[in-house]
Design a protein around this motif. Structure first.
Motif, mmCIF file in Angstrom:
data_model
loop_
_atom_site.group_PDB
_atom_site.id
_atom_site.type_symbol
_atom_site.label_atom_id
_atom_site.label_comp_id
_atom_site.label_asym_id
_atom_site.label_seq_id
_atom_site.Cartn_x
_atom_site.Cartn_y
_atom_site.Cartn_z
ATOM 1 N N LEU A 225 1.182 -1.556 0.093
ATOM 2 C CA LEU A 225 -0.220 0.017 -0.187
ATOM 3 C C LEU A 225 0.614 1.455 0.337
ATOM 4 C CD1 LEU A 225 -2.897 -1.039 2.753
ATOM 5 C CD2 LEU A 225 -3.510 -0.573 0.322
ATOM 6 N N ASN A 226 2.263 1.205 0.329
ATOM 7 C CA ASN A 226 2.668 1.754 0.752
ATOM 8 C C ASN A 226 3.138 2.325 -0.600
ATOM 9 O OD1 ASN A 226 2.200 2.639 3.232
ATOM 10 N ND2 ASN A 226 4.225 1.984 4.020
ATOM 11 N N TYR A 227 3.274 1.668 -1.929
ATOM 12 C CA TYR A 227 3.691 1.945 -3.015
ATOM 13 C C TYR A 227 2.942 3.364 -3.271
ATOM 14 C CZ TYR A 227 6.747 -0.756 -3.909
ATOM 15 O OH TYR A 227 8.270 -1.587 -3.683
ATOM 16 N N LEU A 228 1.730 3.142 -2.977
ATOM 17 C CA LEU A 228 -0.077 3.954 -3.685
ATOM 18 C C LEU A 228 1.104 5.786 -3.569
ATOM 19 C CD1 LEU A 228 -2.321 4.397 -4.659
ATOM 20 C CD2 LEU A 228 -3.980 4.707 -2.463
ATOM 21 N N MET A 229 0.940 6.216 -2.504
ATOM 22 C CA MET A 229 1.292 7.776 -2.449
ATOM 23 C C MET A 229 2.900 8.174 -2.847
ATOM 24 S SD MET A 229 -1.087 8.826 -1.102
ATOM 25 C CE MET A 229 -0.726 10.479 -0.920
ATOM 26 N N PRO A 230 3.539 7.286 -3.194
ATOM 27 C CA PRO A 230 4.606 7.870 -3.657
ATOM 28 C C PRO A 230 4.154 7.897 -5.740
ATOM 29 C CG PRO A 230 5.780 6.205 -2.721
ATOM 30 C CD PRO A 230 3.867 6.155 -2.793
ATOM 31 N N ILE A 231 3.548 7.265 -6.173
ATOM 32 C CA ILE A 231 3.086 6.900 -7.469
ATOM 33 C C ILE A 231 2.267 8.431 -8.084
ATOM 34 C CG2 ILE A 231 1.796 5.868 -8.782
ATOM 35 C CD1 ILE A 231 1.896 2.941 -7.683
ATOM 36 N N GLU A 342 12.256 1.959 -8.508
ATOM 37 C CA GLU A 342 12.327 3.075 -8.073
ATOM 38 C C GLU A 342 11.655 3.813 -7.044
ATOM 39 O OE1 GLU A 342 11.746 7.532 -10.713
ATOM 40 O OE2 GLU A 342 12.575 5.901 -11.846
ATOM 41 N N LEU A 343 10.523 3.221 -6.730
ATOM 42 C CA LEU A 343 9.964 3.463 -5.543
ATOM 43 C C LEU A 343 10.133 2.655 -4.679
ATOM 44 C CD1 LEU A 343 6.807 3.855 -7.478
ATOM 45 C CD2 LEU A 343 7.736 5.534 -7.540
ATOM 46 N N ALA A 344 11.082 2.019 -4.465
ATOM 47 C CA ALA A 344 11.121 1.092 -3.258
ATOM 48 C C ALA A 344 11.214 1.678 -2.012
ATOM 49 C CB ALA A 344 12.006 -0.540 -3.204
ATOM 50 N N ARG A 345 12.641 2.903 -2.516
ATOM 51 C CA ARG A 345 12.793 3.229 -1.445
ATOM 52 C C ARG A 345 11.757 4.267 -0.623
ATOM 53 N NH1 ARG A 345 18.262 4.572 0.721
ATOM 54 N NH2 ARG A 345 18.942 3.512 -1.754
ATOM 55 N N GLU A 346 11.501 5.235 -1.047
ATOM 56 C CA GLU A 346 10.019 5.898 -0.492
ATOM 57 C C GLU A 346 9.114 5.522 -0.088
ATOM 58 O OE1 GLU A 346 8.805 8.884 -3.962
ATOM 59 O OE2 GLU A 346 11.072 8.073 -5.807
ATOM 60 N N ALA A 347 8.722 3.756 -0.518
ATOM 61 C CA ALA A 347 7.574 3.065 -0.414
ATOM 62 C C ALA A 347 7.753 2.832 1.282
ATOM 63 C CB ALA A 347 7.466 2.535 -1.272
ATOM 64 N N ALA A 348 9.018 2.361 2.172
ATOM 65 C CA ALA A 348 10.365 2.111 3.010
ATOM 66 C C ALA A 348 9.239 2.738 3.872
ATOM 67 C CB ALA A 348 11.216 1.362 2.583
ATOM 68 N N SER A 349 9.926 3.928 3.006
ATOM 69 C CA SER A 349 10.088 5.128 4.699
ATOM 70 C C SER A 349 9.092 6.115 4.231
ATOM 71 C CB SER A 349 11.706 6.327 4.074
ATOM 72 O OG SER A 349 11.589 6.851 2.860
ATOM 73 N N HIS A 350 7.852 6.009 3.937
ATOM 74 C CA HIS A 350 6.307 6.309 3.718
ATOM 75 C C HIS A 350 6.379 7.249 4.479
ATOM 76 C CE1 HIS A 350 2.838 8.372 1.385
ATOM 77 N NE2 HIS A 350 2.597 7.521 2.224
ATOM 78 N N ASP A 351 6.659 6.585 5.227
ATOM 79 C CA ASP A 351 5.404 7.818 7.061
ATOM 80 C C ASP A 351 5.798 8.738 7.676
ATOM 81 O OD1 ASP A 351 3.941 4.712 8.213
ATOM 82 O OD2 ASP A 351 3.136 4.798 6.963
ATOM 83 N N SER A 352 7.512 8.120 7.408
ATOM 84 C CA SER A 352 7.873 9.168 7.648
ATOM 85 C C SER A 352 8.685 10.468 7.125
ATOM 86 C CB SER A 352 10.000 9.042 7.859
ATOM 87 O OG SER A 352 10.351 8.322 6.970
ATOM 88 N N MET A 353 8.023 9.819 5.395
ATOM 89 C CA MET A 353 7.894 11.463 4.228
ATOM 90 C C MET A 353 7.152 12.127 4.434
ATOM 91 S SD MET A 353 9.066 9.640 0.986
ATOM 92 C CE MET A 353 8.061 10.454 0.590
ATOM 93 N N ALA A 354 5.664 11.280 5.506
ATOM 94 C CA ALA A 354 4.280 11.659 5.512
ATOM 95 C C ALA A 354 4.269 12.686 6.621
ATOM 96 C CB ALA A 354 3.256 10.976 5.264
ATOM 97 N N ALA A 355 4.888 12.628 7.971
ATOM 98 C CA ALA A 355 5.670 12.864 8.765
ATOM 99 C C ALA A 355 5.679 14.415 8.235
ATOM 100 C CB ALA A 355 5.836 12.694 10.000
ATOM 101 N N SER A 356 7.072 14.326 7.348
ATOM 102 C CA SER A 356 7.816 16.003 7.773
ATOM 103 C C SER A 356 7.149 16.752 6.596
ATOM 104 C CB SER A 356 9.881 15.707 6.894
ATOM 105 O OG SER A 356 9.061 14.889 5.527
ATOM 106 N N THR A 357 6.404 16.163 5.614
ATOM 107 C CA THR A 357 6.075 16.909 4.428
ATOM 108 C C THR A 357 4.832 17.802 5.139
ATOM 109 O OG1 THR A 357 4.523 14.489 4.071
ATOM 110 C CG2 THR A 357 6.695 15.981 2.911
#
Length: 439
Positions: A225-231, A342-357
């Motif tokens: 599911l964490n691939y969704l937001m990076p796409i 290409e999206l794997a790193r972003e998907a793995a760190s999606h929760d922390s990305m969401a908090a920072s943005t």
């Protein structure tokens, strides 16, 4: 609970634009008017479910349909069977056209050996079976997944077969764990293939495409599911930022993903059309299709109140008149532009990305409307990009941006679909609170 689908009679819809080359998955043309990254995906809603219209187009479709059936028969009769061609047929517009053809092609797409298909399902002991009670409850709630007007006796017989298939697959594969929504996939195979073929194919599907959903925890499901937001972010940053501001997360798409949309689409033709597509593609293709649905509804999303409950409710209700062929093409296009690697790193760190943005929204949103904050941020981003382009400055902070633009220029009208199963990396991300996902 899961009272979702009605079963129509036929299943044919449109014509895809690209075909993989013989011998494997190759880059293939998919659309002449595909949106570029960063642009909107909003398409006229009058397109509907992408079925042919009257007059000359009907005649053209009939001609293409007959030609496609002949091509499928030729691929099946080849020695060895031309599986690459069958994948092209399954992806291309209208998919595999009829359930009779699916009975012949789906086993080939899943590489199920003929001797396995010929095996009669064995009897499963229901007494003291740890999964039986939950499976029984779910199957009893699946009445609307059967054709309207079907005699009760016939439907009840199919429901018994549905229970047997699920319990048998779980018995043969003790490493698999039943989840609510699994029966929505199994019933689709049962209605198309019958019990014997469905049992063999569901077992293969469960140990491959669905394997991550059948773990004892939902960690891998959440990772997918964490691939969704990076796409979404790659294609439409404004929609991404709005959803982040609303803190809606991705739980709204959980039932889409784990049932392959079988739980949420009311027309069975559309369900089997998507199954044609997913069976011929990479196991992560359903999450790309989920992304294109969100992107297609851009206007509705941005016009919604920026509130978690409101946005979640909006996105949870999938329109039934989607242009499925257009969205299938777009999902394939996004897959090649932004592959999982290409999206794997972003998907793995999606929760922390969401908090920072979210931090830069926090203070401003206490003083003004969130949508005005979003518009201002987008103007600031665009101004920065324009200034960078004018001065020929390379943005060190985003080294992959230029590379993505080059790829878009080269592959904007193409799609490549992988066939190998993806081993999704386990993550330590925490799972969201339990929600009532199957009303």
């Amino acid at each position: 609970m899961r009272l979702a689908l009605q079963l129509p009679v036929d299943s044919h819809e449109g014509l895809t634009r690209g075909w993989p080359s013989k011998g494997g998955w190759q880059v293939m043309q998919i659309s002449k008017d595909t949106s570029r990254s960063g642009e909107t995906m909003n398409t006229s809603r009058s397109t509907g479910a992408s079925s042919p219209v009257n007059g000359k187009q009907v005649n053209d479709w009939d001609t293409r349909r007959k030609r496609k059936i002949a091509d499928i028969k030729q691929a099946l009769s080849a020695s060895p069977v031309d599986v690459a061609a069958l994948r092209r047929m399954a992806i291309s517009e209208g998919g595999l056209l009829t359930d009779e053809i699916r009975c012949q092609v789906w086993p080939r797409l899943l590489n199920v050996p003929p001797h396995v298909l010929e095996q009669e399902p064995e009897t499963v002991e229901r007494e003291n079976n740890k999964d039986y009670n939950q499976v029984l409850l779910d199957v009893q709630r699946s009445l609307r997944r059967f054709p309207p007007g079907m005699p009760d006796e016939q439907r009840e017989g199919l429901q018994e077969e549905l229970i047997d298939i699920i319990l048998l697959v779980l018995k043969r594969n003790p490493q698999l764990h039943y989840y609510q929504g699994y029966h929505d996939i199994v019933v689709t195979f049962l209605l198309v293939l019958g019990e014997r073929l469905a049992t063999a194919l569901v077992e293969k599907l469960s140990t491959h495409h669905l394997r991550d959903f059948m773990d004892p925890t939902m960690d891998n499901t959440k990772h997918i599911l964490n691939y969704l937001m990076p796409i979404i972010d790659r294609v439409n940053p404004e929609v991404h930022d709005f959803m982040q501001q609303a803190e809606v997360g991705t739980v709204f798409a959980l039932s889409w993903l784990i049932t392959w949309f079988g739980h949420v689409l009311s027309d069975f033709r559309h369900v089997v059309r998507l199954y044609d597509f997913f069976l011929a593609c990479h196991p992560l293709m359903p999450i790309y299709f989920a992304a294109v649905i969100v992107l297609y509804r851009e206007e509705e999303v941005l016009e919604c109140e920026c509130d978690m409950a409101m946005v979640h409710h909006l996105l949870s209700q999938i329109p039934q008149d989607l242009p499925y062929e257009t969205l299938i093409s777009r999902a394939g296009d996004l897959f090649v532009q932004f592959p999982p690697s290409e999206l794997a790193r972003e998907a793995a760190s999606h929760d922390s990305m969401a908090a920072s943005t979210f931090k830069d929204f926090d203070l401003a949103s206490t003083q003004q409307r969130p949508d005005s904050v979003l518009r201002r941020r987008r103007r600031q981003k665009q101004a920065a990009l324009d200034s960078s382009a004018a001065n020929a400055v390379v943005a060190v902070a985003r080294p992959s941006a230029a590379r993505r633009l080059v790829r878009l220029a080269v592959m904007g009208l193409t799609v490549a679909l992988g066939a190998a199963a993806l081993a999704v990396v386990n993550t330590a991300l925490e799972w969201a609170p339990k929600l009532d996902l199957f009303p």
